[in-house]
Design an enzyme around this catalytic site. Structure first.
Site, PDB file in Angstrom:
ATOM      1  N   HIS A  21       0.816  -1.218   0.000  1.00 17.60           N
ATOM      2  CA  HIS A  21       0.000   0.000   0.000  1.00 17.60           C
ATOM      3  C   HIS A  21       0.850   1.269   0.000  1.00 17.60           C
ATOM      4  O   HIS A  21       0.354   2.337  -0.327  1.00 17.60           O
ATOM      5  CB  HIS A  21      -0.994  -0.010   1.169  1.00 17.60           C
ATOM      6  N   ASP A  51       0.031  -7.617   1.319  1.00 19.89           N
ATOM      7  CA  ASP A  51       0.438  -6.219   1.464  1.00 19.89           C
ATOM      8  C   ASP A  51       1.962  -6.085   1.475  1.00 19.89           C
ATOM      9  O   ASP A  51       2.539  -5.362   2.289  1.00 19.89           O
ATOM     10  CB  ASP A  51      -0.159  -5.600   2.728  1.00 19.89           C
ATOM     11  N   SER A 129       4.767   2.173   7.995  1.00 19.24           N
ATOM     12  CA  SER A 129       4.367   1.056   7.141  1.00 19.24           C
ATOM     13  C   SER A 129       5.535   0.547   6.295  1.00 19.24           C
ATOM     14  O   SER A 129       6.217   1.333   5.639  1.00 19.24           O
ATOM     15  CB  SER A 129       3.226   1.475   6.218  1.00 19.24           C
TER      16      SER A 129
END
Length: 287
Positions: A21, A51, A129
């Protein structure tokens, strides 16, 4: 937020691991190393089902890659360290513990689950992230991917994709640019599955159709059929894989993802009101 995040060096060939993402929708990417150097990065491959994404940079004197640990033997209470760039604050280290194990997170498209996810109270914020989650020896145990927070900031509930999953997916992305997911060769649908299983008052996954020439067809799995009067007759209902319950389509995909193409699994199915076991050799399916 998309467009910014963290990552880490995977090997001495310049491969960088981050979250999918983080790079989703981008036309280009740049990596800033810990010594301040910037480098253009090429996209090697992504796996939306986990992901995860792999980039590649070409620089001299590449920082040393991380030592790979394991996640199957983690215990709640172990020290956990998260490294990343929260809110653009470069090279930030936070510490905490492994709060819980074997969580399940929905994938970005909502069609599957990432299984065995690590929960940690080490502060993870936007910008973390794709960064590494380490144990006290500095070994990689996960990739920070998500927080649970009404405010969008760390509330002590963060999640990381386990390194055992990363170690299975990343080499495939590097080798071919895609992840080949183990499949049975059947068609399933979450919404229709809920209707069928609620009507039958059971928990499982209804096989809607068997793909011709697939592993499921070879094993004799049966899909739903339509009678001449228009009545839909349910086919096989998958109840378990190797003794582990599969009560939803997402759970079925997650269970299969723990296996490898070519492995044989034992399905417990319900057919005409009777339980039976069927062995199926998994085939490859890209996702």
């Amino acid at each position: 937020p998309r467009g910014t995040g963290s990552g880490f060096v995977w090997d001495d060939r310049g491969h960088i691991v981050t979250n999918r993402h983080v790079v989703s929708g981008a036309s280009a990417a740049r990596v800033r190393l810990s010594d301040g150097r910037d480098a253009d990065a090429a996209l090697v491959g992504v796996s939306p089902a986990h992901d995860l994404a792999v980039l590649k940079i070409d620089v001299a004197n590449l920082p040393r890659s991380l030592q790979i640990g394991s996640s199957h033997d983690l215990r709640a209470g172990q020290t956990a360290l998260a490294i990343g760039n929260p809110f653009g604050l470069d090279w930030t280290l936070t510490t905490g513990i492994v709060s819980a194990l074997d969580r399940s997170l929905p994938t970005e498209d909502g069609r599957g689950l990432i299984e065995h996810v690590i929960q940690t109270d080490a502060a993870i914020n936007p910008g973390n992230s794709g960064g590494p989650l380490l144990d006290s020896a500095g070994r990689l145990i996960g990739v920070n991917t998500m927080i649970f927070s009404p405010s969008g900031a760390s509330a002590g509930v963060g999640f990381a994709v386990p390194v055992d999953t990363v170690n299975r997916v990343v080499p495939q992305l590097i080798a071919s640019g895609k992840y080949v997911r183990p499949t049975l060769g059947v068609e399933v649908d979450e919404r229709l599955n809920q209707l069928v299983t609620e009507r039958l008052r059971i928990k499982g996954v209804a096989v809607l159709r068997v793909t011709p020439g697939s592993a499921a067809e070879a094993a004799g799995i049966r899909g739903a059929r339509i009678e001449q009067n228009g009545t839909i007759v349910p086919g096989d209902i998958i109840l378990e894989i190797d003794g582990t319950a599969t009560d939803s389509v997402a759970r079925l995909l997650g269970r299969l993802d723990e296996r490898r193409v070519g492995e044989t699994v034992r399905l417990t199915i319900l057919r005409d009101g009777q339980k039976r076991d069927v062995s199926v050799m998994l085939q490859g399916g890209t996702r």
